[in-house]
Design a protein around this motif. Sequence first.
Motif, PDB file in Angstrom:
ATOM      1  N   SER A 172      29.588  52.868  59.118  1.00  0.00           N
ATOM      2  CA  SER A 172      28.844  52.132  58.091  1.00  0.00           C
ATOM      3  C   SER A 172      28.825  50.635  58.387  1.00  0.00           C
ATOM      4  CB  SER A 172      29.460  52.389  56.716  1.00  0.00           C
ATOM      5  OG  SER A 172      28.773  51.650  55.722  1.00  0.00           O
ATOM      6  N   LYS A 184      20.579  44.804  62.917  1.00  0.00           N
ATOM      7  CA  LYS A 184      19.855  43.547  62.737  1.00  0.00           C
ATOM      8  C   LYS A 184      19.439  42.918  64.058  1.00  0.00           C
ATOM      9  CE  LYS A 184      22.384  42.397  58.497  1.00  0.00           C
ATOM     10  NZ  LYS A 184      23.341  41.440  57.883  1.00  0.00           N
ATOM     11  N   LYS A 190      25.468  48.268  60.040  1.00  0.00           N
ATOM     12  CA  LYS A 190      24.923  47.110  59.329  1.00  0.00           C
ATOM     13  C   LYS A 190      24.882  45.877  60.218  1.00  0.00           C
ATOM     14  CE  LYS A 190      26.152  48.588  54.673  1.00  0.00           C
ATOM     15  NZ  LYS A 190      26.990  48.340  53.469  1.00  0.00           N
ATOM     16  N   LYS A 191      25.889  45.740  61.061  1.00  0.00           N
ATOM     17  CA  LYS A 191      25.965  44.589  61.964  1.00  0.00           C
ATOM     18  C   LYS A 191      25.007  44.739  63.136  1.00  0.00           C
ATOM     19  CE  LYS A 191      29.261  42.112  64.925  1.00  0.00           C
ATOM     20  NZ  LYS A 191      30.664  42.074  65.420  1.00  0.00           N
ATOM     21  N   GLU A 240      17.640  52.533  53.444  1.00  0.00           N
ATOM     22  CA  GLU A 240      18.959  51.952  53.678  1.00  0.00           C
ATOM     23  C   GLU A 240      18.889  50.768  54.639  1.00  0.00           C
ATOM     24  OE1 GLU A 240      23.162  52.972  55.874  1.00  0.00           O
ATOM     25  OE2 GLU A 240      21.963  54.651  55.135  1.00  0.00           O
ATOM     26  N   VAL A 241      18.233  50.950  55.783  1.00  0.00           N
ATOM     27  CA  VAL A 241      18.131  49.875  56.781  1.00  0.00           C
ATOM     28  C   VAL A 241      17.407  48.666  56.190  1.00  0.00           C
ATOM     29  CG1 VAL A 241      17.177  49.214  59.029  1.00  0.00           C
ATOM     30  CG2 VAL A 241      18.232  51.457  58.743  1.00  0.00           C
ATOM     31  N   LYS A 242      16.407  48.933  55.356  1.00  0.00           N
ATOM     32  CA  LYS A 242      15.608  47.864  54.763  1.00  0.00           C
ATOM     33  C   LYS A 242      16.440  46.961  53.844  1.00  0.00           C
ATOM     34  CE  LYS A 242      12.336  48.988  51.894  1.00  0.00           C
ATOM     35  NZ  LYS A 242      11.099  49.505  51.281  1.00  0.00           N
ATOM     36  N   THR A 243      17.541  47.503  53.278  1.00  0.00           N
ATOM     37  CA  THR A 243      18.363  46.703  52.362  1.00  0.00           C
ATOM     38  C   THR A 243      19.137  45.600  53.075  1.00  0.00           C
ATOM     39  OG1 THR A 243      20.256  48.218  52.525  1.00  0.00           O
ATOM     40  CG2 THR A 243      18.661  48.630  50.746  1.00  0.00           C
ATOM     41  N   TYR A 244      19.447  45.769  54.361  1.00  0.00           N
ATOM     42  CA  TYR A 244      20.206  44.738  55.057  1.00  0.00           C
ATOM     43  C   TYR A 244      19.501  44.209  56.311  1.00  0.00           C
ATOM     44  CZ  TYR A 244      21.915  48.971  57.491  1.00  0.00           C
ATOM     45  OH  TYR A 244      22.013  50.169  58.150  1.00  0.00           O
ATOM     46  N   SER A 245      18.279  44.650  56.559  1.00  0.00           N
ATOM     47  CA  SER A 245      17.540  44.159  57.721  1.00  0.00           C
ATOM     48  C   SER A 245      16.039  44.286  57.456  1.00  0.00           C
ATOM     49  CB  SER A 245      17.923  44.955  58.965  1.00  0.00           C
ATOM     50  OG  SER A 245      17.238  44.479  60.097  1.00  0.00           O
ATOM     51  N   GLN A 246      15.258  43.333  57.951  1.00  0.00           N
ATOM     52  CA  GLN A 246      13.813  43.318  57.700  1.00  0.00           C
ATOM     53  C   GLN A 246      13.003  43.969  58.825  1.00  0.00           C
ATOM     54  OE1 GLN A 246      12.656  42.225  54.677  1.00  0.00           O
ATOM     55  NE2 GLN A 246      14.861  42.153  54.289  1.00  0.00           N
TER      56      GLN A 246
END
Length: 263
Positions: free
Chosen positions: A47, A55, A51-52, A70-76
């Motif tokens: 997890s 990006k 997240k790291k 899920e990916v969209k919540t911490y990366s554009q």
Amino acid sequence: MQFLRGNDHKLYLRYHNNENEYYKGLSVSEKNLFKKIIYKIESLKYSGYQKKLLKKFEAVFCLSENEYNEVKTYSQNAHLIHIFHGNESVKQLDKKGKYFLFHGDLTTADNKRALNETIDLFKTLPQYNLVVASDRAGEDIKRKISTVENISLTPIQTTENLYHLLEGAHGNILISYQNSGTKVKLFNTLYNSRFVIINENITDDPVLKSVCLFGSDMKEIRQQIITSAEKEDHDTEKRKEILEKNHSDKAKANEIIKVIFRN
């Protein structure tokens, strides 16, 4: 990855597996306490790592709605491009098949749990035959199947044999306890067989759900088996239209090309 970044390469990721969710699902299905704890630890490790790492890519091509959100919540950089499956056209088959089919790798905790639930279900439905297709069935599963008159075990061995089994099936039982996006075997089944009975973890795509029979629990799965057994399959054209319009491999490849070469 550091070498590639240092040489000014743009990086793109096809996000094949959400390892966090995969190991979380294994932990839930696993009965051995030690393995359950190990899988849970692996899930937590992945997890933070995901997240790291994600990006750093120009684009991440996600396989499922859940992964995309899920990916969209911490990366554009997330893009939803559903799974490639290798099927080109929906097969035209007779309106009725001969049996219900469960197929998969029976060394995984998720598939073993799903099969055990399905075997217990067909014990209560002696009027219907279930074929279990797998090349990796343990002795415990073989013994359990041998005690039930309307259930048989057969090897898969080749892709051609799998297609032959799918073509002969009237209904297919697809159950999972891992929420990890659309399963590849769903596409193989939809393109090459008749009725497809699923639970909520087989796909999170509402379009695909619309061409399946859905059961939220084993009681509803049981009813779908009974209902479909008495019906003829007349949904080939609807299935063909939906799958070839929304889920062809060619269309997905073109979407990826547009993202990579947009500049």
